[in-house]
Design an enzyme around this catalytic site. Structure first.
Site, PDB file in Angstrom:
ATOM      1  N   ASP A  16       0.842  -1.202   0.000  1.00 37.84           N
ATOM      2  CA  ASP A  16       0.000   0.000   0.000  1.00 37.84           C
ATOM      3  C   ASP A  16       0.876   1.251   0.000  1.00 37.84           C
ATOM      4  O   ASP A  16       1.742   1.396   0.877  1.00 37.84           O
ATOM      5  CB  ASP A  16      -0.779  -0.022   1.331  1.00 37.84           C
ATOM      6  CG  ASP A  16      -2.209   0.383   1.176  1.00 37.84           C
ATOM      7  OD1 ASP A  16      -2.592   0.823   0.082  1.00 37.84           O
ATOM      8  OD2 ASP A  16      -2.952   0.253   2.168  1.00 37.84           O
TER       9      ASP A  16
ATOM     10  N   GLU B 176     -13.931  -0.335  -1.613  1.00 35.37           N
ATOM     11  CA  GLU B 176     -14.157  -0.412  -0.166  1.00 35.37           C
ATOM     12  C   GLU B 176     -15.452   0.310   0.197  1.00 35.37           C
ATOM     13  O   GLU B 176     -15.657   1.477  -0.190  1.00 35.37           O
ATOM     14  CB  GLU B 176     -12.964   0.219   0.584  1.00 35.37           C
ATOM     15  CG  GLU B 176     -13.158   0.190   2.099  1.00 35.37           C
ATOM     16  CD  GLU B 176     -11.897   0.469   2.913  1.00 35.37           C
ATOM     17  OE1 GLU B 176     -10.802   0.572   2.327  1.00 35.37           O
ATOM     18  OE2 GLU B 176     -12.026   0.576   4.147  1.00 35.37           O
TER      19      GLU B 176
ATOM     20  N   GLU C 289      -4.676   4.824  -3.451  1.00 36.89           N
ATOM     21  CA  GLU C 289      -6.030   5.363  -3.282  1.00 36.89           C
ATOM     22  C   GLU C 289      -6.230   6.504  -4.290  1.00 36.89           C
ATOM     23  O   GLU C 289      -5.282   7.166  -4.683  1.00 36.89           O
ATOM     24  CB  GLU C 289      -6.227   5.872  -1.850  1.00 36.89           C
ATOM     25  CG  GLU C 289      -6.193   4.749  -0.834  1.00 36.89           C
ATOM     26  CD  GLU C 289      -6.506   5.181   0.591  1.00 36.89           C
ATOM     27  OE1 GLU C 289      -6.963   6.316   0.810  1.00 36.89           O
ATOM     28  OE2 GLU C 289      -6.278   4.354   1.505  1.00 36.89           O
TER      29      GLU C 289
HETATM   30  O1  KIV Z   1      -4.849  -0.884   4.398  1.00 37.80           O
HETATM   31  C1  KIV Z   1      -5.556  -1.872   4.191  1.00 37.80           C
HETATM   32  O2  KIV Z   1      -5.462  -2.904   4.865  1.00 37.80           O
HETATM   33  C2  KIV Z   1      -6.519  -1.807   3.115  1.00 37.80           C
HETATM   34  C3  KIV Z   1      -7.593  -2.827   3.134  1.00 37.80           C
HETATM   35  C4  KIV Z   1      -8.623  -2.418   4.119  1.00 37.80           C
HETATM   36  C5  KIV Z   1      -8.154  -3.072   1.802  1.00 37.80           C
HETATM   37  O3  KIV Z   1      -6.483  -0.933   2.293  1.00 37.80           O
END
Ligand code: KIV
Length: 272
Positions: free
Chosen positions: A91, A189, A122
């Site tokens: 992420d 989400e 995002e």
């Molecule tokens: O940060 C995370 O774990 C996420 C999930 C909730 C999809 O983005």
């Protein structure tokens, strides 16, 4: 013939596309350390995400906003050591994509220093140029639509997204633009099931959901939520699998089995 990945074959973006085409559900979970990563990999998770949710479930913060690149790199490296088969997504934390140059450098660090197979961003159509740039550089992208926790202050809270016609049309357009820009995966989400279904149907790339109903191509949940150990209230869309299992291994296997058989999410865990 089933398109489920062979037991030990590494999951790639091609595997995910084949699974979408074959209507074989993609089972995904988050992980933050090597022991859980190994357990998820052995249990048959198709994707493991090192999410910035670690800010909440590991660090005890009240949002994902303070999570840093160096923290993501650390957890990405340790999770990567536990995976043989699952596709690894990292992420991009808040502000790591503030400019194209920063985003390219940071996504490059995930690929080079952690062995990531994909990065997650995002944002909607506003990320078009960045997705095009990362795609040109050979970095697969998962585009995160719907509730975007890094934008919680702009969204005015953690709320279901796409409820009215204008917001729903915007999300459908965002999904189209990001796919055209080269995204390999979409994550929705907290999206009403009917809208998530429309996004999934119109998309040539796989769509995974969290709180987005059971018609997406796969599901993802935060590991600590399914084990019932996250601090605070468990979200409506999640499910504590420890209530039906005798071990962590069994709970994870049960989640994967329920995703594959479309038993999860049921109506109780869906926004309509
Ligand atoms: O940060 C995370 O774990 C996420 C999930 C909730 C999809 O983005």
């Amino acid at each position: 013939m089933s398109t489920q990945p062979k037991k030990n074959a590494k999951v790639t973006i091609n595997t995910l596309r084949e699974m979408k085409e074959g209507n074989d559900k993609i089972a995904c979970l988050t992980a933050y350390d090597v022991s859980f990563a190994q357990l998820l990999d052995d249990a048959g998770a198709d994707i493991v995400l090192v999410g910035d949710s670690l800010g909440m479930v590991i660090q005890g913060l009240d949002s994902t906003i303070p999570v840093t690149m160096d923290e993501m790199i650390y957890h990405g490296q340790v999770v990567s050591r536990g995976l043989k088969r699952a596709l690894l997504i990292l992420d991009m934390p808040f502000m790591s994509d503030a400019s194209t140059q920063q985003a390219v450098e940071n996504a490059g660090r995930f690929m080079k220093e952690c062995g990531a197979n994909m990065v997650k961003l995002e944002g909607g159509a506003d990320q078009k140029e960045l997705v095009e740039t990362l795609t040109r550089l050979g970095i697969p992208v998962c585009a995160h639509l719907g509730l975007q926790p890094q934008r919680v202050h702009k969204l005015g809270g953690y709320k279901v997204q796409g409820r009215d016609a204008v917001a729903a049309e915007k999300m459908l357009n965002d999904a189209r633009v990001l796919e055209q820009a080269g995204a390999d995966l979409l994550l929705l989400e907290c999206v009403p099931a009917e809208l998530a279904n429309k996004v999934t149907e119109q998309s040539g790339i796989p769509v995974i959901g969290i709180g987005a109903g059971n018609q997406t191509d796969g599901q993802i949940l935060v590991l600590y939520d399914i084990l019932g150990i996250s601090a605070g209230r468990i979200p409506k869309f999640s499910k504590n699998y420890m209530q039906q299992a005798n071990s962590i291994q069994q709970a994870v296997e049960l989640y994967i089995e329920e995703v594959k058989s479309e038993k999860f999410p049921d109506n109780e865990h869906t926004f309509n």
